[in-house]
Motif scaffolding. Structure first.
Motif, PDB file in Angstrom:
ATOM      1  N   TYR A  38     117.970 -85.127  31.416  1.00  0.00           N
ATOM      2  CA  TYR A  38     118.120 -84.453  32.870  1.00  0.00           C
ATOM      3  C   TYR A  38     117.472 -85.335  33.728  1.00  0.00           C
ATOM      4  O   TYR A  38     116.994 -85.289  35.100  1.00  0.00           O
ATOM      5  CB  TYR A  38     117.112 -83.297  32.744  1.00  0.00           C
ATOM      6  CG  TYR A  38     117.722 -82.327  32.101  1.00  0.00           C
ATOM      7  CD1 TYR A  38     118.949 -81.717  31.970  1.00  0.00           C
ATOM      8  CD2 TYR A  38     116.801 -81.878  30.845  1.00  0.00           C
ATOM      9  CE1 TYR A  38     119.499 -80.739  31.145  1.00  0.00           C
ATOM     10  CE2 TYR A  38     117.289 -81.129  30.137  1.00  0.00           C
ATOM     11  CZ  TYR A  38     118.633 -80.345  30.198  1.00  0.00           C
ATOM     12  OH  TYR A  38     118.976 -79.424  29.263  1.00  0.00           O
ATOM     13  N   SER A  39     117.102 -86.769  33.484  1.00  0.00           N
ATOM     14  CA  SER A  39     116.222 -87.675  34.349  1.00  0.00           C
ATOM     15  C   SER A  39     117.266 -88.551  35.055  1.00  0.00           C
ATOM     16  O   SER A  39     118.169 -89.044  34.638  1.00  0.00           O
ATOM     17  CB  SER A  39     115.160 -88.453  33.546  1.00  0.00           C
ATOM     18  OG  SER A  39     114.302 -87.706  32.890  1.00  0.00           O
ATOM     19  N   HIS A  75     109.719 -75.602  26.257  1.00  0.00           N
ATOM     20  CA  HIS A  75     109.920 -76.787  26.231  1.00  0.00           C
ATOM     21  C   HIS A  75     109.062 -77.863  26.706  1.00  0.00           C
ATOM     22  O   HIS A  75     108.985 -79.059  26.128  1.00  0.00           O
ATOM     23  CB  HIS A  75     111.430 -77.345  26.530  1.00  0.00           C
ATOM     24  CG  HIS A  75     112.695 -76.501  25.541  1.00  0.00           C
ATOM     25  ND1 HIS A  75     113.671 -77.196  25.275  1.00  0.00           N
ATOM     26  CD2 HIS A  75     112.504 -75.298  25.289  1.00  0.00           C
ATOM     27  CE1 HIS A  75     114.421 -76.280  24.625  1.00  0.00           C
ATOM     28  NE2 HIS A  75     113.801 -75.014  24.485  1.00  0.00           N
ATOM     29  N   ARG A  76     108.589 -77.640  27.763  1.00  0.00           N
ATOM     30  CA  ARG A  76     107.262 -78.619  28.348  1.00  0.00           C
ATOM     31  C   ARG A  76     106.359 -77.932  28.976  1.00  0.00           C
ATOM     32  O   ARG A  76     106.282 -76.696  29.075  1.00  0.00           O
ATOM     33  CB  ARG A  76     108.374 -79.367  29.594  1.00  0.00           C
ATOM     34  CG  ARG A  76     108.776 -78.345  30.956  1.00  0.00           C
ATOM     35  CD  ARG A  76     109.992 -79.068  31.376  1.00  0.00           C
ATOM     36  NE  ARG A  76     111.199 -79.530  30.772  1.00  0.00           N
ATOM     37  CZ  ARG A  76     111.946 -78.558  30.636  1.00  0.00           C
ATOM     38  NH1 ARG A  76     112.093 -77.320  30.928  1.00  0.00           N
ATOM     39  NH2 ARG A  76     113.275 -78.811  30.118  1.00  0.00           N
ATOM     40  N   LEU A  77     105.283 -78.704  29.369  1.00  0.00           N
ATOM     41  CA  LEU A  77     104.060 -78.157  29.925  1.00  0.00           C
ATOM     42  C   LEU A  77     104.230 -78.065  31.293  1.00  0.00           C
ATOM     43  O   LEU A  77     104.731 -78.840  31.916  1.00  0.00           O
ATOM     44  CB  LEU A  77     102.672 -79.001  29.360  1.00  0.00           C
ATOM     45  CG  LEU A  77     102.437 -79.034  27.886  1.00  0.00           C
ATOM     46  CD1 LEU A  77     101.320 -80.085  27.400  1.00  0.00           C
ATOM     47  CD2 LEU A  77     102.278 -77.660  27.302  1.00  0.00           C
ATOM     48  N   PRO A  85     112.397 -79.952  34.265  1.00  0.00           N
ATOM     49  CA  PRO A  85     113.297 -80.649  33.596  1.00  0.00           C
ATOM     50  C   PRO A  85     113.409 -82.211  33.898  1.00  0.00           C
ATOM     51  O   PRO A  85     113.673 -82.449  35.149  1.00  0.00           O
ATOM     52  CB  PRO A  85     114.757 -79.690  33.630  1.00  0.00           C
ATOM     53  CG  PRO A  85     114.123 -78.436  33.926  1.00  0.00           C
ATOM     54  CD  PRO A  85     112.873 -78.685  34.640  1.00  0.00           C
ATOM     55  N   GLY A  86     113.420 -83.130  32.950  1.00  0.00           N
ATOM     56  CA  GLY A  86     113.814 -84.350  33.158  1.00  0.00           C
ATOM     57  C   GLY A  86     112.353 -85.246  34.079  1.00  0.00           C
ATOM     58  O   GLY A  86     112.604 -85.968  34.416  1.00  0.00           O
ATOM     59  N   ALA A  87     111.255 -84.396  33.962  1.00  0.00           N
ATOM     60  CA  ALA A  87     110.226 -85.093  34.566  1.00  0.00           C
ATOM     61  C   ALA A  87     108.969 -84.680  33.447  1.00  0.00           C
ATOM     62  O   ALA A  87     108.997 -84.032  32.772  1.00  0.00           O
ATOM     63  CB  ALA A  87     109.783 -84.448  35.843  1.00  0.00           C
ATOM     64  N   ALA A 131     106.337 -83.561  28.501  1.00  0.00           N
ATOM     65  CA  ALA A 131     107.650 -83.587  28.407  1.00  0.00           C
ATOM     66  C   ALA A 131     108.183 -83.753  27.032  1.00  0.00           C
ATOM     67  O   ALA A 131     107.655 -84.568  26.601  1.00  0.00           O
ATOM     68  CB  ALA A 131     108.368 -84.323  29.470  1.00  0.00           C
ATOM     69  N   PRO A 132     109.492 -83.120  26.631  1.00  0.00           N
ATOM     70  CA  PRO A 132     110.124 -83.549  25.341  1.00  0.00           C
ATOM     71  C   PRO A 132     110.637 -84.518  25.486  1.00  0.00           C
ATOM     72  O   PRO A 132     111.440 -84.833  26.830  1.00  0.00           O
ATOM     73  CB  PRO A 132     110.685 -82.358  24.856  1.00  0.00           C
ATOM     74  CG  PRO A 132     111.225 -81.693  26.081  1.00  0.00           C
ATOM     75  CD  PRO A 132     109.892 -81.820  26.918  1.00  0.00           C
TER      76      PRO A 132
END
Length: 689
Positions: free
Chosen positions: A178-179, A526-528, A337-339, A171-172
């Motif tokens: 978003y968390s 943005h994330r994996l 998102p947020g994780a 995560a970025p």
């Protein structure tokens, strides 16, 4: 009486003069990826460095590290030209003589003793241009290289790669907005990533609860919503208890576990008896706090975890990391998102099909990192190329100095005449990263392009040019080396599918850079793991392919402490990084020395037991060495445990803390333990001789 340092974060408010002489850059002293404004004076030297207010990630905030660069670039310690040692003294030589000597020695030892007899220790090799050349040279020369892995991240890399398929952060950092919960574990990011810490505060504004688990009451702990102090070396026990509770109360993501996870049953069995009551007795964290934390983790989703070096550079680190990363996996905190997991590991893949098979040479042998010093002592290793300072940042550093001093041939490619360079036979001047262009990945999972800010000092050359010159002299293929950083990046990204679309132009066009993965024909990611995992099964592998499950090992029986008696060594010693002395090169900055003088943090009750007052010297001993440091009394640390910064060495006329640390590896993780090592201590006046 001090609690913590306060020199962590700086916001530049001075108007930058001569705006036509200001260049934009990216800090490369850690993987924070902070944007910089570099003010160039009329004579072409750097006059000032500021945070870049237009960079969307650090937004003008920086820590002391880049400010210290100004002095380092033109300071009296900077190496300006190649030198060789003659009768114990360095004399100036030409680059041609230096390269010719290095190449001849390399070939001599490789031919007579195998390619494994020549190794590299490269903690700081420059930017992407030089790192890419190192990969090429390593493959065509059979070069056994040791980077920063065993010092900094090997255990983390191993666990995450085996579980998820990649070692990189999933995560970025900016995803924290978003968390609902952010869990820092052994991570003092307010100090070590000060230019990016404001994102946690931004997350708080958006409703995220910030929880920090640490052994010390750090700057990050102070600014968190909750601080949980854990006994040093017991993070794995806490993680296993949290897993036990989340599984017991079915707070895990059942659908995700069913469809995307292998090894859940074995994990559940491994933690079945690890109750909160049992963990409380081990960790010192009250049972109720453990139970409440498990409930919050189970009910506040999405959540992000940010593991720091306090859970990585330790004995039993692999088990602690496995526990917490397994916890976040079964909670379903991945790929959305947020994780996920934020980390300074931001690998983007290795070039595929770049070197022709007939040009690939494997090292004849490569010793484990904990056997390198022994290999030097026994004659297995004949020659070392150093781009860094292992006499300060490797364990048993006093032993490392002695071994280097007796080695057949040592090359130091360095900015300064540091502890290790002083022992070299040939010293060659390195370029600073502000003196060469290149790509810099960052903690937001972005790639940013950095142009050259100033011309190289003196006769310094980037490692990329040095490796090409060595290859030419050794008769190795040179068609894989490029002449410019831009050409090198174009070649590298074309051989790595996940970043093949990220050109220099794209990085330059967008403030803050480009998110990756970004394959040709695809889009920025943005994330994996939003579309599966990189393991063979395409699932999270809790057993990591080897059938290994969690277990807890007491720090007294962990690597580095095995065979020692608590009666003989009744205390623990740990190293903790601070921004001003983040790398060994920081000690050569006058500003850094103003920020931080050598010290050891100690609880007042421990100091009272030793008969030591604030500022008085404490002598700390382990089986590998001894150092004396002035006491810094603080209630922010646990009793019977000493903490000090690792890189007070040559410039302070002393050994660093690393001389106290054993050359062993966390098994099977691969990190040197820099924390929780048994020691004994005395007041300097009353120490045993």
């Amino acid at each position: 009486m001090a609690f913590v340092r306060v020199q962590g974060l700086h916001r530049n408010r001075t108007v930058i003069p001569d705006s036509d002489m200001v260049k934009t850059s990216i800090c490369c002293l850690c993987n924070g990826g902070c944007g910089l404004k570099v003010h160039i004076g009329p004579e072409g030297t750097i006059k000032a460095i500021y945070g870049d207010p237009d960079n969307p990630y650090n937004k003008g905030k920086i820590c002391p590290k880049p400010i210290e660069i100004i002095e380092n670039l033109r300071g009296p310690e900077r190496v300006q030209y190649p030198m060789k040692k003659v009768n114990g003294e360095f004399v100036r030589i030409s680059w041609e003589e230096a390269i010719d000597t290095i190449a001849k020695k390399y070939k001599e030892f490789s031919d007579n003793f195998g390619t494994g007899s020549v190794i590299g220790i490269t903690s700081k090799i420059g930017g992407s241009f030089s790192k890419f050349a190192l990969k090429i040279f390593g493959e065509i020369a059979g070069f056994a290289n040791y980077g920063t892995g065993p010092i900094c991240f090997s255990s983390e890399e191993k666990v995450r790669k085996e579980m998820f398929g990649k070692a990189a952060a999933s995560a970025p950092l900016h995803d924290v907005i978003y968390s609902k919960l952010v869990l820092n574990v052994g991570n003092n990011c307010a100090q070590t990533k000060a230019g990016q810490f404001h994102w946690l505060q931004e997350g708080q504004k958006h409703g995220a609860k910030i929880i920090t688990i640490d052994t010390r009451y750090t700057e990050t702990a102070q600014l968190s919503d909750q601080f949980i102090q854990v006994n040093p070396g017991t993070d794995a026990a806490l993680g296993m208890a949290l897993l036990h509770l989340v599984i017991k109360h079915k707070h895990y993501d059942e659908a995700f576990v069913r469809d995307q996870v292998n090894g859940f049953a074995e994990l559940a069995q491994a933690v079945e008896d690890f109750t909160a009551e049992k963990a409380a007795a081990i960790t010192g964290v009250p049972q109720k706090v453990i139970e409440e934390l498990a409930y919050e983790l189970g009910t506040k989703k999405p959540a992000i975890m940010w593991p720091g070096r306090g859970i990585v550079m330790v004995n039993n680190g692999e088990q602690a990391l496995m526990a917490f990363e397994s916890l976040f996996a079964i909670l379903g905190n991945v790929g959305k998102p947020g994780a996920g997991v934020v980390s300074h590991i931001n690998g983007y893949g290795q070039p595929a099909d770049l070197i022709k098979p007939e040009h690939v040479v494997k090292p004849s042998f490569k010793l484990p990192a904990d056997k390198v010093i022994e290999g030097m002592e026994t004659g297995q290793i004949k020659m070392i190329y150093i781009a860094g300072n292992p006499c300060a940042n490797w364990p048993e550093s006093a032993r490392m100095k002695k071994a280097l001093g007796k080695l057949d041939f040592v090359v130091s490619h360095t900015l300064t005449l540091d502890d290790s360079a002083c022992l070299a036979h040939i010293v060659i001047p390195a370029t600073h990263w502000l003196e060469e262009a290149g790509m810099q990945p960052g903690i937001h999972r972005v790639m940013q392009w950095r142009d050259k800010a100033v011309e190289p000092y003196g006769e310094s050359k980037p490692a990329a040019e040095v490796f090409k010159l060595m290859a030419e002299k050794m008769g190795l293929p040179t068609e894989y080396f490029t002449d410019t950083p831009e050409e090198a990046w174009d070649m590298e990204r074309r051989h790595i599918a996940d970043i093949s679309a990220i050109t220099v132009a794209k990085m330059q066009e967008k403030a803050g850079g480009v998110h990756y993965p970004y394959p040709e024909g695809g889009e920025e990611s943005h994330r994996l793991y939003s579309k599966g995992f990189n393991t063979p099964s395409k699932k999270v592998e809790l057993l990591r392919g080897k059938g290994s499950v969690l277990h807890y090992k007491d720090p007294l029986q962990s690597p580095g402490n095995e065979g020692l008696s608590i009666e003989d060594y009744p205390y623990f010693i740990s190293s903790v990084k601070v921004a001003a002395h983040y790398h060994t090169q920081c000690q050569y900055s006058r500003l850094a020395r103003e920020f931080e003088k050598p010290y050891v943090e100690v609880h007042p009750q421990t100091a009272l037991k030793l008969g030591v007052k604030d500022g008085e010297a404490i002598r700390i001993e382990t089986p590998t060495g001894a150092i004396s440091l002035p006491a810094k009394l603080t209630y922010s640390v646990p009793q019977n445990h000493f903490f000090t910064q690792p890189y007070f060495s040559k410039r302070y006329n002393s050994d660093s803390i690393n001389t106290l640390l054993p050359s062993v590896l966390d098994q099977p993780g691969g990190n040197f333990p820099h924390k929780n090592v048994l020691c004994r201590a005395y007041s300097e006046g009353g120490c045993k001789k």
